[in-house]
Design an enzyme around this catalytic site. Structure first.
Site, PDB file in Angstrom:
ATOM      1  N   SER A 127       8.292   5.158  -2.891  1.00 51.20           N
ATOM      2  CA  SER A 127       7.173   6.094  -3.030  1.00 51.20           C
ATOM      3  C   SER A 127       7.602   7.548  -2.906  1.00 51.20           C
ATOM      4  O   SER A 127       8.472   7.891  -2.104  1.00 51.20           O
ATOM      5  CB  SER A 127       6.146   5.785  -1.935  1.00 51.20           C
ATOM      6  OG  SER A 127       5.222   6.832  -1.811  1.00 51.20           O
ATOM      7  N   GLU A 129       5.999   9.586  -1.381  1.00 53.13           N
ATOM      8  CA  GLU A 129       5.688   9.995  -0.002  1.00 53.13           C
ATOM      9  C   GLU A 129       6.971  10.150   0.813  1.00 53.13           C
ATOM     10  O   GLU A 129       6.979  10.859   1.822  1.00 53.13           O
ATOM     11  CB  GLU A 129       4.771   8.969   0.656  1.00 53.13           C
ATOM     12  CG  GLU A 129       3.343   8.978   0.125  1.00 53.13           C
ATOM     13  CD  GLU A 129       2.554  10.207   0.540  1.00 53.13           C
ATOM     14  OE1 GLU A 129       2.691  10.652   1.686  1.00 53.13           O
ATOM     15  OE2 GLU A 129       1.811  10.735  -0.313  1.00 53.13           O
ATOM     16  N   TYR A 151       3.825   5.364   7.161  1.00 53.01           N
ATOM     17  CA  TYR A 151       3.969   4.695   5.862  1.00 53.01           C
ATOM     18  C   TYR A 151       5.258   5.132   5.176  1.00 53.01           C
ATOM     19  O   TYR A 151       6.045   4.309   4.706  1.00 53.01           O
ATOM     20  CB  TYR A 151       2.757   5.022   4.986  1.00 53.01           C
ATOM     21  CG  TYR A 151       2.922   4.673   3.516  1.00 53.01           C
ATOM     22  CD1 TYR A 151       2.767   3.365   3.069  1.00 53.01           C
ATOM     23  CD2 TYR A 151       3.237   5.657   2.570  1.00 53.01           C
ATOM     24  CE1 TYR A 151       2.919   3.037   1.726  1.00 53.01           C
ATOM     25  CE2 TYR A 151       3.390   5.343   1.229  1.00 53.01           C
ATOM     26  CZ  TYR A 151       3.238   4.034   0.810  1.00 53.01           C
ATOM     27  OH  TYR A 151       3.395   3.727  -0.524  1.00 53.01           O
TER      28      TYR A 151
HETATM   29  P1  NDP Z   1      -2.471  -1.840  -3.207  1.00 49.92           P
HETATM   30  O1  NDP Z   1      -2.799  -1.400  -1.841  1.00 49.92           O
HETATM   31  O2  NDP Z   1      -3.531  -1.817  -4.265  1.00 49.92           O
HETATM   32  O3  NDP Z   1      -1.906  -3.355  -3.152  1.00 49.92           O
HETATM   33  C1  NDP Z   1      -1.149  -3.799  -2.080  1.00 49.92           C
HETATM   34  C2  NDP Z   1      -0.944  -5.293  -2.214  1.00 49.92           C
HETATM   35  O4  NDP Z   1      -0.171  -5.769  -1.110  1.00 49.92           O
HETATM   36  C3  NDP Z   1      -2.233  -6.116  -2.211  1.00 49.92           C
HETATM   37  O5  NDP Z   1      -2.102  -7.168  -3.146  1.00 49.92           O
HETATM   38  C4  NDP Z   1      -2.266  -6.690  -0.805  1.00 49.92           C
HETATM   39  O6  NDP Z   1      -2.988  -7.875  -0.682  1.00 49.92           O
HETATM   40  C5  NDP Z   1      -0.780  -6.939  -0.592  1.00 49.92           C
HETATM   41  N1  NDP Z   1      -0.397  -7.127   0.807  1.00 49.92           N
HETATM   42  C6  NDP Z   1      -0.645  -6.321   1.857  1.00 49.92           C
HETATM   43  N2  NDP Z   1      -0.119  -6.830   2.978  1.00 49.92           N
HETATM   44  C7  NDP Z   1       0.503  -7.996   2.635  1.00 49.92           C
HETATM   45  C8  NDP Z   1       1.220  -8.974   3.342  1.00 49.92           C
HETATM   46  N3  NDP Z   1       1.437  -8.880   4.669  1.00 49.92           N
HETATM   47  N4  NDP Z   1       1.719 -10.035   2.662  1.00 49.92           N
HETATM   48  C9  NDP Z   1       1.501 -10.153   1.339  1.00 49.92           C
HETATM   49  N5  NDP Z   1       0.810  -9.263   0.606  1.00 49.92           N
HETATM   50  C10 NDP Z   1       0.314  -8.195   1.252  1.00 49.92           C
HETATM   51  O7  NDP Z   1      -1.204  -0.984  -3.705  1.00 49.92           O
HETATM   52  P2  NDP Z   1      -0.819  -0.442  -5.171  1.00 49.92           P
HETATM   53  O8  NDP Z   1      -0.988  -1.533  -6.148  1.00 49.92           O
HETATM   54  O9  NDP Z   1      -1.477   0.865  -5.391  1.00 49.92           O
HETATM   55  O10 NDP Z   1       0.725  -0.124  -4.991  1.00 49.92           O
HETATM   56  C11 NDP Z   1       1.720  -1.124  -5.187  1.00 49.92           C
HETATM   57  C12 NDP Z   1       2.953  -0.781  -4.370  1.00 49.92           C
HETATM   58  O11 NDP Z   1       3.469   0.476  -4.809  1.00 49.92           O
HETATM   59  C13 NDP Z   1       2.717  -0.633  -2.875  1.00 49.92           C
HETATM   60  O12 NDP Z   1       3.870  -1.089  -2.210  1.00 49.92           O
HETATM   61  C14 NDP Z   1       2.558   0.849  -2.684  1.00 49.92           C
HETATM   62  O13 NDP Z   1       2.873   1.251  -1.357  1.00 49.92           O
HETATM   63  C15 NDP Z   1       3.547   1.373  -3.695  1.00 49.92           C
HETATM   64  N6  NDP Z   1       3.289   2.691  -4.232  1.00 49.92           N
HETATM   65  C16 NDP Z   1       2.055   2.973  -4.785  1.00 49.92           C
HETATM   66  C17 NDP Z   1       1.793   4.206  -5.313  1.00 49.92           C
HETATM   67  C18 NDP Z   1       0.476   4.512  -5.927  1.00 49.92           C
HETATM   68  O14 NDP Z   1       0.218   5.686  -6.213  1.00 49.92           O
HETATM   69  N7  NDP Z   1      -0.370   3.515  -6.217  1.00 49.92           N
HETATM   70  C19 NDP Z   1       2.827   5.269  -5.308  1.00 49.92           C
HETATM   71  C20 NDP Z   1       4.114   4.834  -4.800  1.00 49.92           C
HETATM   72  C21 NDP Z   1       4.311   3.599  -4.269  1.00 49.92           C
HETATM   73  P3  NDP Z   1      -4.600  -7.900  -0.357  1.00 49.92           P
HETATM   74  O15 NDP Z   1      -5.269  -7.821  -1.712  1.00 49.92           O
HETATM   75  O16 NDP Z   1      -4.760  -9.216   0.310  1.00 49.92           O
HETATM   76  O17 NDP Z   1      -4.905  -6.720   0.513  1.00 49.92           O
HETATM   77  P1  GDP Z   2      -1.361   9.604  -0.781  1.00 52.48           P
HETATM   78  O1  GDP Z   2      -0.691  10.720  -1.504  1.00 52.48           O
HETATM   79  O2  GDP Z   2      -0.679   8.283  -0.942  1.00 52.48           O
HETATM   80  O3  GDP Z   2      -1.655   9.891   0.639  1.00 52.48           O
HETATM   81  O4  GDP Z   2      -2.748   9.370  -1.577  1.00 52.48           O
HETATM   82  P2  GDP Z   2      -4.274   9.696  -1.207  1.00 52.48           P
HETATM   83  O5  GDP Z   2      -5.045   9.566  -2.478  1.00 52.48           O
HETATM   84  O6  GDP Z   2      -4.735   8.873  -0.043  1.00 52.48           O
HETATM   85  O7  GDP Z   2      -4.257  11.217  -0.723  1.00 52.48           O
HETATM   86  C1  GDP Z   2      -3.822  12.258  -1.574  1.00 52.48           C
HETATM   87  C2  GDP Z   2      -4.109  13.605  -0.923  1.00 52.48           C
HETATM   88  O8  GDP Z   2      -5.538  13.806  -0.880  1.00 52.48           O
HETATM   89  C3  GDP Z   2      -3.615  13.763   0.518  1.00 52.48           C
HETATM   90  O9  GDP Z   2      -3.017  15.026   0.645  1.00 52.48           O
HETATM   91  C4  GDP Z   2      -4.893  13.725   1.351  1.00 52.48           C
HETATM   92  O10 GDP Z   2      -4.832  14.488   2.554  1.00 52.48           O
HETATM   93  C5  GDP Z   2      -5.872  14.375   0.371  1.00 52.48           C
HETATM   94  N1  GDP Z   2      -7.278  14.084   0.693  1.00 52.48           N
HETATM   95  C6  GDP Z   2      -8.253  14.999   0.938  1.00 52.48           C
HETATM   96  N2  GDP Z   2      -9.417  14.396   1.240  1.00 52.48           N
HETATM   97  C7  GDP Z   2      -9.175  13.051   1.217  1.00 52.48           C
HETATM   98  C8  GDP Z   2     -10.000  11.905   1.449  1.00 52.48           C
HETATM   99  O11 GDP Z   2     -11.173  11.996   1.762  1.00 52.48           O
HETATM  100  N3  GDP Z   2      -9.387  10.688   1.305  1.00 52.48           N
HETATM  101  C9  GDP Z   2      -8.062  10.559   0.943  1.00 52.48           C
HETATM  102  N4  GDP Z   2      -7.547   9.338   0.806  1.00 52.48           N
HETATM  103  N5  GDP Z   2      -7.263  11.634   0.736  1.00 52.48           N
HETATM  104  C10 GDP Z   2      -7.814  12.855   0.860  1.00 52.48           C
END
Ligand code: NDP
Ligand code: GDP
Length: 326
Positions: A127, A129, A151
């Site tokens: 990520s 992040e 995270y």
């Molecule tokens: P989501 O939060 O939408 O999906 C996370 C998934 O992980 C869900 O299917 C969840 O299952 C599963 N999960 C959580 N805990 C466990 C566990 N203990 N065992 C098995 N499965 C588990 O994430 P995204 O699809 O948005 O992101 C995919 C990956 O990419 C993540 O690792 C995220 O951190 C990373 N990432 C995402 C970014 C983004 O902008 N979206 C940017 C960079 C990295 P359940 O449905 O049961 O909760």
């Molecule tokens: P992140 O980059 O994975 O933390 O994705 P988020 O969508 O959760 O947050 C993106 C940015 O939006 C961060 O800088 C947050 O502090 C900002 N932000 C401001 N208001 C909110 C809010 O109400 N919810 C979330 N999730 N983020 C917020």
């Protein structure tokens, strides 16, 4: 027919990746954790019309034995580790769980691969992040990391474990450093989806305001459908590697909110309420990725602008709320 195993298949990226791989002729197996609400956890896969085409297997990232069993049974050619506790704000409330799942969970998958299926290709969902307090104006694969949340610290551990298993055991293990990517299937707690859902509810008279935290942070937002294509491309390379996936355009939360409200002809300032309790203990102020390596080596490029993506998300949220209103 190649077989792919996706952990986190019920999440945003898991659903889009499953759809992409099915279209390419893969057999797709998804690992799903046990839930008391199993009827609703397949909702994203259903929304994309692929729920019936994937095979779901029960397992958990923190249970190494389940991973060993699944790899032994499925014998995948490619493994995409997308499962994580993925919400930054929650990682301060549950730092140890985040470390177990997001950090050690990835090590569990790598260890299971090494023991049972070392020939499989592996993708780790790293990520942006991890850049945290950014050490360069545009972040690339060579920019030093400075994580700013539990995270991000957990993701950094998983990232280096991926590199370490590649270098130690010769695994075809790649890490995608993906910048924020969104879609109508984004979790509702993330800021883009929180905003588009509120825009839809306000437009339909179901809500009057939108509470938000820090509006000054800037993010480099792309579309999840574009980003899962980059994951697949990484595993098609002869050699494993690490790649930044980003659009190269940073936009503030304030501007993103303005664009989303403009989709329905409303002024954001009339509805946004600042709430102190939504500020984070430490913030990532700015992210802007340099995806030159992905562009030149993978031939990857984003195809969706932030404006078009927000319009798609607002439309989807309007449709969802209209359907609920009957
Ligand atoms: P989501 O939060 O939408 O999906 C996370 C998934 O992980 C869900 O299917 C969840 O299952 C599963 N999960 C959580 N805990 C466990 C566990 N203990 N065992 C098995 N499965 C588990 O994430 P995204 O699809 O948005 O992101 C995919 C990956 O990419 C993540 O690792 C995220 O951190 C990373 N990432 C995402 C970014 C983004 O902008 N979206 C940017 C960079 C990295 P359940 O449905 O049961 O909760
Ligand atoms: P992140 O980059 O994975 O933390 O994705 P988020 O969508 O959760 O947050 C993106 C940015 O939006 C961060 O800088 C947050 O502090 C900002 N932000 C401001 N208001 C909110 C809010 O109400 N919810 C979330 N999730 N983020 C917020």
């Amino acid at each position: 027919m190649p077989t792919a195993l996706i952990t986190g298949i019920t999440g945003q990226d898991g659903a889009y990746l499953a759809q992409l791989l099915l279209d390419k002729g893969y057999e797709v197996v998804g690992m799903m954790r046990r839930s008391a609400s199993s009827d609703v956890v397949g909702e994203r896969l259903r929304w994309l019309g692929v729920l019936d085409r994937v095979r779901l297997i029960e397992g958990n990232l923190i249970d190494l034995s389940s991973l060993l069993r699944i790899l032994h049974d499925v014998k995948p050619d490619e493994v995409y580790n997308l499962a994580a506790q993925s919400f930054v704000a929650t990682s301060w409330q549950q730092p140890l769980l985040t470390g177990s799942v997001t950090g050690l969970g990835a090590a569990n998958v790598l260890e299971a691969l090494r023991l049972v299926r070392p020939q499989a290709r592996f993708y780790q969902a790293s990520s942006s992040e991890m850049y945290g307090r950014v050490q360069a104006p545009r972040q690339s694969e060579t920019t030093p990391f400075y994580p700013r949340s539990p995270y991000a610290v957990a993701k950094l551990y998983a990232h280096w474990m991926t590199i370490n298993y590649r270098e130690s055991f010769g695994l075809h293990a790649s890490s995608g450093i993906l910048f924020n990517h969104e879609s109508p299937l984004r979790g509702i707690e993330f800021v883009t989806r929180k905003v588009t859902d509120a825009v839809a509810r306000i437009k339909l008279g179901l809500a009057r305001e939108l509470p938000l935290g820090n509006l000054d942070a800037q993010r480099d937002w792309g579309h999840a459908r574009d980003y899962v294509r980059a994951m697949w491309l990484m595993l098609q390379q002869d050699a494993p590697g690490d790649y930044v996936v980003a659009t190269g355009r940073a936009v503030s939360i304030r501007e993103m909110v303005r664009i989303a409200f403009a989709c329905v002809g409303l002024e954001a300032d009339d509805f946004v309420r600042l709430r102190q309790d939504l500020l984070r203990p430490a913030e990532v102020d700015f992210l802007e990725g340099d995806a030159t390596k992905a562009r030149t080596q993978l031939g990857w490029a984003p195809t969706v602008t932030l404006e078009d993506m927000l319009a798609e998300m607002v439309e989807a949220d309007l449709a969802r709320h209209r359907a609920r209103m009957g």
